[in-house]
Design an enzyme around this catalytic site. Structure first.
Site, short mmCIF file in Angstrom:
data_model
loop_
_atom_site.label_atom_id
_atom_site.label_comp_id
_atom_site.label_asym_id
_atom_site.label_seq_id
_atom_site.Cartn_x
_atom_site.Cartn_y
_atom_site.Cartn_z
N HIS A 152 0.88 -1.18 0.00
CA HIS A 152 0.00 0.00 0.00
C HIS A 152 0.92 1.23 0.00
O HIS A 152 2.01 1.18 0.56
CB HIS A 152 -0.84 -0.05 1.28
CG HIS A 152 -1.90 0.99 1.38
ND1 HIS A 152 -1.63 2.30 1.73
CD2 HIS A 152 -3.24 0.92 1.20
CE1 HIS A 152 -2.77 2.99 1.76
NE2 HIS A 152 -3.76 2.17 1.45
N ASP A 175 3.30 -4.08 8.05
CA ASP A 175 2.01 -3.41 7.86
C ASP A 175 0.91 -4.46 8.05
O ASP A 175 0.71 -5.34 7.21
CB ASP A 175 1.98 -2.82 6.44
CG ASP A 175 0.63 -2.19 6.10
OD1 ASP A 175 -0.29 -2.29 6.92
OD2 ASP A 175 0.52 -1.60 5.01
N CYS A 213 -4.64 2.46 -3.78
CA CYS A 213 -3.40 2.99 -3.17
C CYS A 213 -2.25 2.00 -3.35
O CYS A 213 -1.47 1.79 -2.40
CB CYS A 213 -3.60 3.30 -1.69
SG CYS A 213 -4.87 4.51 -1.39
N LYS A 267 -10.60 -0.73 9.98
CA LYS A 267 -10.69 -1.93 9.14
C LYS A 267 -11.09 -3.15 9.95
O LYS A 267 -11.17 -4.25 9.43
CB LYS A 267 -9.35 -2.16 8.41
CG LYS A 267 -9.10 -1.04 7.41
CD LYS A 267 -8.03 -1.20 6.39
CE LYS A 267 -7.70 -2.47 5.78
NZ LYS A 267 -7.27 -2.35 4.38
N GLN A 274 -4.30 -4.86 6.70
CA GLN A 274 -5.24 -5.78 6.06
C GLN A 274 -5.32 -7.12 6.80
O GLN A 274 -6.32 -7.83 6.72
CB GLN A 274 -4.82 -6.00 4.59
CG GLN A 274 -5.82 -6.76 3.74
CD GLN A 274 -7.14 -6.03 3.62
OE1 GLN A 274 -7.20 -4.82 3.44
NE2 GLN A 274 -8.24 -6.75 3.77
#
Ligand code: PMP
Length: 413
Positions: free
Chosen positions: A121, A195, A361, A221, A198
């Site tokens: 991302h 990261d 993104c 999220k 997600q």
């Protein structure tokens, strides 16, 4: 599959969109919020809200307790220490904090190597690249060699010895789960920045077991409010790092001659925090824990398998990602000859189905998809349907019907 009652917790699912029952397939952009989180948040504002950590009055101490209980809950969720959990506005801010602070603290210097991947991302790509131009370190990117953006372990057989590896645990475009533990084994001496934006919505991470150094994620999220996220970092590294934002709360002593900083985690939390957001994050975690993360994952897996199997049979549809068990919760696709914005628009207007269209993104990944695409024209974007706890197999059937109809209307064979 999760029980149908879960849907009752999300009042917005009763809405009709252009006469159709809403089908919400845009959870990778942001999830819906359960009634419980909204009610608890409202209750907090109605009964307890005040600024935190400063005043001695009752409301202030209640608010502080609620905020610190949330930190404790998140630390437990990660198997980490409370002082290592820093509240930020989200994954984007957490990553910017890490990069900027590494540079300011002399952790990242001229000629050092940072390894990223082409599936990141922008939040885990742009800060590394942009600051490399100002500070002279190198950013090297791992290219995915598999099917449409699929990263393989051997792609990480690189000759450089990176000081930092910055990598996502799951792609927000293809849904590929990335085996951080195995990649970590290849770079035992690097600082690992992961990261989890997600990944965390369906998985409990044990940061010690994963042997990583930093983890970022966002509440919105995973059923929580927007504008609140976390940076988890290893204490010994955080203690060496210069704060990112300066101001109130993050200091110890201030004079014209000398400024000293507060202890962890406060030295990275300048200013009044998103107090209700932090409380709301722990309400969302409470809701997810009641369901159980493993059940959340299993539910999403069942939906994904079903969707992949059905959609892959529709002629003229190009599906991205590995299309195997490593793909979870996301179906990115294009229909040959139809722009994804047109598909997304029609799905909404004619069927009440919310999907996302665009580059998500992740423009570097779009260039990889383009290089493998068999479409007449690759639109540099995809349609993305993403699934979460409240979605059902029936809704996927609706999506499949709708894609076929869109094909018919555009006369695509
Ligand atoms: N990384 C990934 C993989 C994401 O999916 C997102 C959000 N779409 C981000 C980072 C950025 O998160 P936020 O917008 O909450 O800062």
């Amino acid at each position: 599959m999760l029980s149908k009652n879960i849907r009752d917790d999300f009042p917005v699912l009763e809405r009709k969109i252009n006469g159709n029952n809403i089908v919400y397939f845009d959870s990778a952009a942001s999830t819906l919020k359960p009634k419980m989180v909204i009610e608890k948040l409202s209750n907090f504002y109605l009964n307890n809200y005040a600024n935190v950590h400063r005043a001695v009055h009752t409301l202030a101490s209640e608010s502080t307790q609620i905020l610190e209980a949330s930190r404790k809950k998140i630390a437990k969720f990660l198997n980490a220490q409370e002082e290592e959990v820093i509240f930020t506005s989200g994954s984007t801010m957490s990553l910017n904090l890490v990069v900027e602070s590494f540079v300011r603290s002399g952790i990242l210097n001229k000629d050092d190597n940072v390894l990223v991947t082409m599936v990141e991302h922008h939040a885990n790509f742009v800060p590394w690249i942009r600051l490399s131009k100002l500070h002279g370190y190198n950013v090297l990117a791992v290219y995915p060699s598999g099917r449409f953006g699929e990263l393989k372990l051997e792609d990480f057989n690189v000759k450089v010895n990176p000081k930092i590896v910055a990598i996502t645990a799951q792609s927000n475009v293809t849904g590929q789960l990335i085996d951080i533990k195995k990649i970590r084994e290849k770079f035992p001496n690097a600082i690992f920045v992961v990261d989890g934006a997600q990944f965390l919505p369906h998985a409990q991470i044990d940061v010690k077991d994963l042997d990583i150094d930093f983890l970022v994620f966002s509440a919105h999220k995973m059923l929580g409010p927007s504008g609140i996220g976390v940076l988890w970092g290893k204490r010994e590294l955080l203690e060496k790092m210069e704060p990112f934002l300066y101001g109130g709360e993050m200091i110890d002593k201030v004079s014209l001659d000398e400024i000293t900083f507060n202890v962890l985690p406060f030295r990275f939390e300048a200013g009044t925090p998103n107090i209700a957001g932090i409380a709301g994050f722990s309400f969302a975690l409470e809701y997810l824990e009641r369901i159980e993360m493993k059940k959340v994952e299993n539910h999403i897996r069942r939906l994904t398998e079903y969707a992949l199997e059905k959609v892959s049979k529709i002629d003229g549809v190009e599906l991205y990602g590995p299309l195997n068990e490593s793909q979870l919760g996301i179906l990115s696709f294009n229909v040959n000859g139809v722009h994804p914005h047109d598909i997304a628009h029609l799905l909404d207007e004619k069927f009440g189905i919310a999907v996302r269209s665009g580059h998500h993104c992740a423009q570097p990944l779009m260039s990889i998809l383009k290089s493998q695409s068999k479409l007449d024209v690759f639109p540099n974007s995809t349609c993305r349907a993403s699934f979460y706890v409240y979605n059902t197999l029936d809704e996927i059937d609706k999506l499949i019907y709708a894609i076929k109809k869109v094909k018919e209307w555009f006369d695509v064979l």
